[in-house]
Design a protein around this motif. Structure first.
Motif, short mmCIF file in Angstrom:
data_model
loop_
_atom_site.label_atom_id
_atom_site.label_comp_id
_atom_site.label_asym_id
_atom_site.label_seq_id
_atom_site.Cartn_x
_atom_site.Cartn_y
_atom_site.Cartn_z
N SER A 1 -15.52 -8.77 -45.61
CA SER A 1 -16.36 -8.29 -46.79
C SER A 1 -16.54 -8.86 -47.47
O SER A 1 -17.64 -8.77 -48.67
N LYS A 2 -15.65 -9.54 -48.76
CA LYS A 2 -15.57 -10.03 -49.52
C LYS A 2 -16.46 -11.19 -49.68
O LYS A 2 -17.09 -11.50 -51.25
N ASN A 3 -17.27 -11.47 -48.56
CA ASN A 3 -18.02 -13.06 -48.70
C ASN A 3 -19.49 -12.76 -48.10
O ASN A 3 -19.47 -13.85 -48.13
N LEU A 4 -19.21 -11.41 -47.93
CA LEU A 4 -21.28 -10.54 -48.10
C LEU A 4 -21.62 -11.35 -49.49
O LEU A 4 -21.43 -11.15 -50.13
N ARG A 5 -23.20 -11.48 -48.35
CA ARG A 5 -23.80 -11.74 -49.48
C ARG A 5 -25.34 -10.99 -49.45
O ARG A 5 -25.61 -10.46 -48.24
N ARG A 6 -26.17 -10.45 -50.19
CA ARG A 6 -26.99 -9.84 -50.21
C ARG A 6 -28.20 -10.55 -49.64
O ARG A 6 -28.32 -11.61 -49.93
N GLY A 7 -29.10 -9.87 -48.13
CA GLY A 7 -29.40 -10.91 -47.47
C GLY A 7 -29.26 -11.23 -46.30
O GLY A 7 -29.92 -11.81 -45.72
N GLN A 8 -27.90 -11.17 -45.90
CA GLN A 8 -27.32 -11.96 -45.57
C GLN A 8 -27.61 -11.42 -43.48
O GLN A 8 -27.38 -10.05 -43.98
N LEU A 9 -27.71 -11.55 -42.48
CA LEU A 9 -27.90 -11.41 -40.96
C LEU A 9 -26.93 -9.93 -41.01
O LEU A 9 -26.00 -10.78 -41.07
N LEU B 1 -30.06 2.85 -38.36
CA LEU B 1 -28.78 3.68 -37.41
C LEU B 1 -29.68 4.75 -37.63
O LEU B 1 -30.62 5.45 -38.10
N ASN B 2 -29.11 5.91 -36.60
CA ASN B 2 -29.37 7.71 -36.55
C ASN B 2 -28.21 8.32 -36.24
O ASN B 2 -26.79 7.55 -35.62
N PRO B 3 -28.18 9.63 -36.07
CA PRO B 3 -26.52 9.75 -35.73
C PRO B 3 -26.03 9.72 -34.09
O PRO B 3 -26.87 9.40 -33.19
N GLY B 4 -25.11 9.32 -33.77
CA GLY B 4 -24.15 8.67 -33.01
C GLY B 4 -23.77 7.29 -33.50
O GLY B 4 -23.33 6.76 -32.29
N ASN B 5 -24.51 6.78 -34.56
CA ASN B 5 -24.04 5.59 -34.87
C ASN B 5 -22.72 5.11 -35.80
O ASN B 5 -22.33 4.52 -35.72
N SER B 6 -22.42 6.11 -36.05
CA SER B 6 -21.39 6.83 -37.22
C SER B 6 -19.76 6.18 -36.25
O SER B 6 -20.06 6.56 -35.25
N GLY B 7 -19.37 5.18 -36.60
CA GLY B 7 -17.47 4.86 -36.42
C GLY B 7 -18.27 3.29 -35.67
O GLY B 7 -17.21 2.81 -35.31
N GLY B 8 -19.26 3.24 -35.19
CA GLY B 8 -19.71 1.75 -34.75
C GLY B 8 -19.81 0.56 -36.04
O GLY B 8 -19.33 0.83 -36.85
N SER C 1 -21.60 -14.35 -37.11
CA SER C 1 -20.51 -14.73 -36.83
C SER C 1 -19.27 -13.82 -35.41
O SER C 1 -18.00 -14.43 -35.71
N ALA C 2 -20.22 -12.52 -35.71
CA ALA C 2 -19.01 -12.01 -34.75
C ALA C 2 -18.01 -11.07 -35.38
O ALA C 2 -17.42 -11.15 -34.50
N GLU C 3 -18.29 -10.94 -35.86
CA GLU C 3 -17.03 -9.68 -37.34
C GLU C 3 -17.70 -8.95 -37.72
O GLU C 3 -18.56 -9.10 -38.29
N VAL C 4 -16.86 -7.94 -37.64
CA VAL C 4 -16.44 -6.74 -37.72
C VAL C 4 -16.86 -6.85 -39.36
O VAL C 4 -15.47 -7.08 -39.95
N ILE C 5 -18.36 -6.45 -40.32
CA ILE C 5 -17.84 -6.72 -41.62
C ILE C 5 -18.12 -5.24 -42.08
O ILE C 5 -17.54 -4.83 -42.91
N GLY C 6 -18.21 -4.34 -41.21
CA GLY C 6 -18.03 -2.26 -41.79
C GLY C 6 -18.25 -1.55 -40.40
O GLY C 6 -18.22 -2.41 -39.56
N ILE C 7 -17.43 -0.69 -40.88
CA ILE C 7 -17.72 0.39 -40.03
C ILE C 7 -19.30 1.48 -40.44
O ILE C 7 -19.01 2.38 -41.68
N PHE D 1 -25.31 2.68 -44.83
CA PHE D 1 -24.38 2.51 -44.82
C PHE D 1 -23.15 2.27 -43.88
O PHE D 1 -22.62 3.06 -43.29
N ALA D 2 -22.31 1.47 -44.55
CA ALA D 2 -20.78 1.60 -43.66
C ALA D 2 -20.04 0.76 -45.21
O ALA D 2 -20.20 0.65 -45.47
N VAL D 3 -18.81 1.04 -44.18
CA VAL D 3 -17.42 0.80 -45.26
C VAL D 3 -17.34 -0.13 -44.78
O VAL D 3 -16.95 -0.87 -43.82
N ALA D 4 -16.75 -1.07 -46.14
CA ALA D 4 -16.37 -2.71 -46.04
C ALA D 4 -15.28 -2.42 -45.01
O ALA D 4 -14.30 -2.28 -45.00
N SER D 5 -15.17 -4.09 -44.38
CA SER D 5 -14.41 -3.85 -43.25
C SER D 5 -12.91 -4.28 -43.81
O SER D 5 -12.38 -4.59 -43.56
N ASN D 6 -12.80 -5.02 -45.99
CA ASN D 6 -11.57 -5.06 -46.62
C ASN D 6 -11.29 -3.62 -46.86
O ASN D 6 -9.68 -3.71 -46.28
#
Length: 346
Positions: A138-146, A190-197, A203-209, A222-227
């Motif tokens: 997640s440290k490689n993330l940039r604002r505006g990234q898809l 996101l809506n209730p039920g998305n939590s934890g996804g 590049s198909a890597e999980v960068i947040g929960i 919001f999402a918790v960073a993958s690191n």
């Protein structure tokens, strides 16, 4: 509503070129190619990560059938059935089931929870060779990234939404009052039920929960960073819970101005900016102040809040450590004595 009145003469109108049909290449040259590239990126992520996303149900099967059980999402991160989700999805429930995209249901048990990051690690009972996703950096993330979010909002399974990284290094406070640091802000719906996804990069890597939605706001999630998630799951696997050293600060990842780095003689491009210092905590007693930027702790370079969280592990509890900070552009060495953070265990 504004009404626009056309008072142009027929002669002038007839002299203008006819507009191209909506959606034609002549109307917006290149737009179709861009839309195709965007769509293909989202489709690729969905096909690669979607099968690893599970529905997390809590409570007995009877309560779930009546719609009274808890409901959230999770992401399988290993073929032997390790699943990351939110601690608030799991709650205090001892009865947990996972439902995959093909409808198969398996029981799961909680390996550990970490309330400080709203994360929980589950293991699917008897599951082997599951489809799984990889945790990215997640440290490689940039604002505006898809980014793409996959989950079960409002019970609608395998829903996909897309957006961008709106901001990095946020701090949010949960309903229970705890603060979650270094959080990713996104506008993916996101809506209730998305939590934890998962929140997934192109590049198909999980960068947040995915963890929270601001009630009443639109497009702020919001999402918790993958690191941070990687650190938590490794601690739970090793110890059963996350034992941390505690210094009493709240902070965020922030850039280190090049001129400050040159004057201080450091290579850091990023650091951990202290936003708050708890009164009478270890950091306050050591003389740390809001606005200080931590660049090194106990000989380890700090390039963000996730690095600071990782370094403050069980091995540094009760020891006197040297911390290097930038204060008003100047480097200072400060001695700090972390204590053990109180941890809620299941």
């Amino acid at each position: 509503m504004l009404d626009f009145i056309d008072d142009t003469s027929d002669e002038f109108a007839s002299s203008q070129p006819s507009p191209a049909a909506p959606g034609s290449d002549a109307a917006h040259p290149g737009d179709q190619a861009l839309l195709d590239a965007y769509s293909n990126a989202v489709i690729d992520v969905t096909e690669r990560v979607g099968p690893a996303v599970v529905r997390v149900e809590t409570g007995s099967r009877e309560t779930s059938l009546r719609g009274r059980g808890g409901l959230g999402s999770g992401i399988v991160i290993s073929p032997d059935g390790l699943v990351l989700t939110n601690s608030h999805v799991v709650g205090s429930s001892r009865q947990i089931r996972l439902r995959d995209t093909e409808g198969a249901v398996t029981d799961a048990r909680v390996l550990g929870v970490d309330l400080d990051t709203d994360l929980a690690l589950l293991r699917a009972d008897g599951a082997r060779d599951l489809r799984y996703a990889l945790l990215g950096n997640s440290k490689n993330l940039r604002r505006g990234q898809l980014v793409v979010a996959i989950g079960n909002p409002l019970g609608f399974e395998s829903t996909v939404t897309a957006g961008v990284v709106s901001a990095l290094g946020r701090s949010i406070r949960s309903v229970s009052g705890r603060t979650i640091e270094d959080v990713i802000q996104t506008d993916a719906a996101l809506n209730p039920g998305n939590s934890g996804g998962p929140l997934v990069s192109s590049s198909a890597e999980v960068i947040g929960i995915n963890t929270a939605i601001i009630s009443g706001a639109q497009g702020i999630c919001f999402a918790v960073a993958s690191n941070t998630a990687q650190f938590v799951l490794s601690e739970i696997i090793r110890h059963g819970y996350v034992r941390r050293a505690y210094i009493g600060v709240a902070g965020q990842t922030a850039p280190v101005p090049r001129r400050h780095a040159v004057v201080a003689g450091v290579d850091n491009k990023m650091g951990a900016l202290l936003a708050q210092v708890e009164p009478d905590g270890p950091a306050a007693r050591a003389g740390l102040l809001p606005g200080d930027v931590v660049i090194k702790l106990d000989g380890v370079e700090i390039n963000g809040v996730d690095d600071l969280i990782r370094v403050l592990d069980r091995d540094r509890i009760g020891r006197t450590l040297e911390m290097d900070v930038l204060r008003l552009g100047r480097r200072r060495a400060i001695a700090i004595h972390p204590i053990e953070r109180k941890t809620v265990r299941r």
